[in-house]
Scaffold this motif. Structure first.
Motif: not given
Length: 324
Positions: A29-31, A69-74, A63-65, A55-57
Motif C-alpha cells: 500500500x505504501x509503494x 510499520x513498527x508503530x502499526x504492528x505495535x 516517518x520512514x516506512x 496532517x502528515x505529522x
C-alpha cells in the motif's frame, strides 16, 4: 491431546499467516502511487502546506516506512486497528458495522452456489450423454465465462427496466420499518440480485466439478462391487458414490472462499450493497490506509476460519482422515 496439539499448531500457523499478510499489505500500500493528504486536499478544494505538513505529522506519514510499520504492528498487537482518514471513525467499529452485510451476501451466495451447482452436477452425471447433461454443461460454461460485474449489470437492466419486480440498489428500503419480520423480508428482497450475481460463477464451477467427480467415482471398483452385490441403484448412487464425490467439492469451497470475498467487492459496488466490499472500494479511491489494512486483516481472518471449517467438514465426510 493429539487433537489439542493439532489445533494449537494450526492456530500458530494462522497467526504467522495473518502477520505476513499485514506486513506485505502495509508495504504494498505504501509503494502504491497516491497520498491520503493529497486526496483530502483535492476533496476540500485545496489546503496550505502548513496544513498538509500537520496532517502528515498527525497521521504519521512523515516517518520512514519501516518506522510506520513498527508503530502499526505495535498498535495492532493491542487491538487498535487505527483511525480512518476519510470516515473519521475507528477502523474496527467501521468494519464491524459493515461486516454483517458482507457475511450475509457471501454466505447466501455460497449456499446457493453449492446446493444448486451440486444438484445440477449430480443430475448431469446420471446420464452423461443425455440432453439434460448437455444442457447443464452449456449453461455451466456460460455461467463460468460471464464476469461477475457483467452478470450484475444484466440483472439490473432486466429487473429495473424490463421486469421491475426486484430492487437493484441498497440493502433496505427507506420507507420500510414495520418490525423485524418486515425488515427481514425487505433485506431478503434486496439480497436476491446481489446473491444471484455472486453465485452464478461459482455455481457453474461446482456443477462441472460435481459432474466430473461423480463420473469418476461411478466408474470405480467399489461402486461396481456394490452393484454386483445387488444393492439398489439409488443406494449405490447416493450412499457410495455421492459421499465420496463430495470430497473435492468441500476442498474447492475452502479454496474459493477468498475469491468469493473478492467477487463481493465488485457485486457490492454494482448493487450499492453496504458491506466490506463497498467500503474497500471507497477506501482505495480515497487512499485510506488504516481502513484498507483493517479490511485486509478481516478478509484474511475470514478465509483462515473458512479453511479451518472446511478441514472439519473434510474429517466428518471422510472417516479415513479422522482415523489418521
Amino acid at each position: 491431546m493429539a487433537l489439542i496439539l493439532f489445533a494449537a499448531r494450526r492456530l500458530f500457523y494462522a497467526a504467522i499467516l495473518v502477520i505476513g499478510v499485514l506486513v506485505l499489505s502495509f508495504l504494498l500500500i505504501r509503494l502504491a502511487p497516491g497520498d491520503p493528504v493529497d486526496t483530502l486536499a483535492g476533496q476540500m478544494g485545496g489546503m496550505t502546506e502548513e496544513i498538509r505538513a500537520g496532517l502528515r505529522s498527525e497521521y504519521g506519514l512523515d516517518q520512514p516506512t519501516l518506522v510506520q510499520l513498527g508503530i502499526y504492528l505495535e498498535r495492532f498487537a493491542s487491538g487498535n486497528l487505527g483511525y480512518s482518514y476519510f470516515f473519521n471513525l475507528p477502523v474496527l467499529s467501521l468494519i464491524l458495522q459493515r461486516l454483517p452485510a458482507t457475511l450475509l451476501l457471501v454466505l447466501t451466495a455460497l449456499v446457493v452456489a453449492v446446493l444448486s451447482g451440486t444438484t445440477l452436477g449430480v443430475l448431469a452425471s446420471r446420464r452423461p450423454n443425455g440432453l439434460l447433461s448437455q444442457f447443464i454443461t452449456v449453461v455451466s460454461v456460460i455461467g463460468y465465462s460471464a464476469p461477475v460485474f457483467w452478470t450484475g449489470m444484466l440483472l439490473i437492466i432486466l429487473f429495473a427496466s424490463v421486469i421491475p419486480i426486484l430492487p437493484v440498489s441498497g440493502m433496505t428500503a427507506a420507507a420500510v420499518s414495520g418490525g423485524w419480520l418486515l425488515d427481514s423480508v425487505d433485506v431478503a428482497h434486496h439480497l436476491v440480485l446481489p446473491a444471484v450475481s455472486l453465485a452464478v460463477v461459482y455455481l457453474a464451477q461446482y456443477s462441472r466439478l460435481t459432474r466430473a467427480s461423480m463420473l469418476d467415482v461411478l466408474g470405480s471398483d467399489y461402486v461396481r462391487t456394490a452393484r454386483a452385490k445387488g444393492l439398489e441403484e439409488r443406494k449405490v448412487f447416493f450412499k457410495h458414490a455421492f459421499r465420496n464425490a463430495m470430497l473435492p467439492i468441500i476442498t474447492i469451497v475452502g479454496l474459493q472462499f477468498g475469491n468469493l470475498l473478492a467477487g463481493a467487492i465488485v457485486v457490492e459496488t454494482v448493487f450499492n450493497w453496504p458491506g466490506l466490499g463497498r467500503l474497500a472500494f471507497d477506501s482505495v479511491l480515497r487512499r485510506d490506509y488504516p481502513t484498507l489494512l483493517g479490511l485486509l486483516f478481516f478478509s484474511s481472518l475470514l478465509v483462515i476460519v473458512a479453511n479451518q471449517l472446511v478441514d472439519v467438514c473434510y474429517r466428518l465426510a471422510d472417516p479415513r482422515i479422522k482415523a489418521s
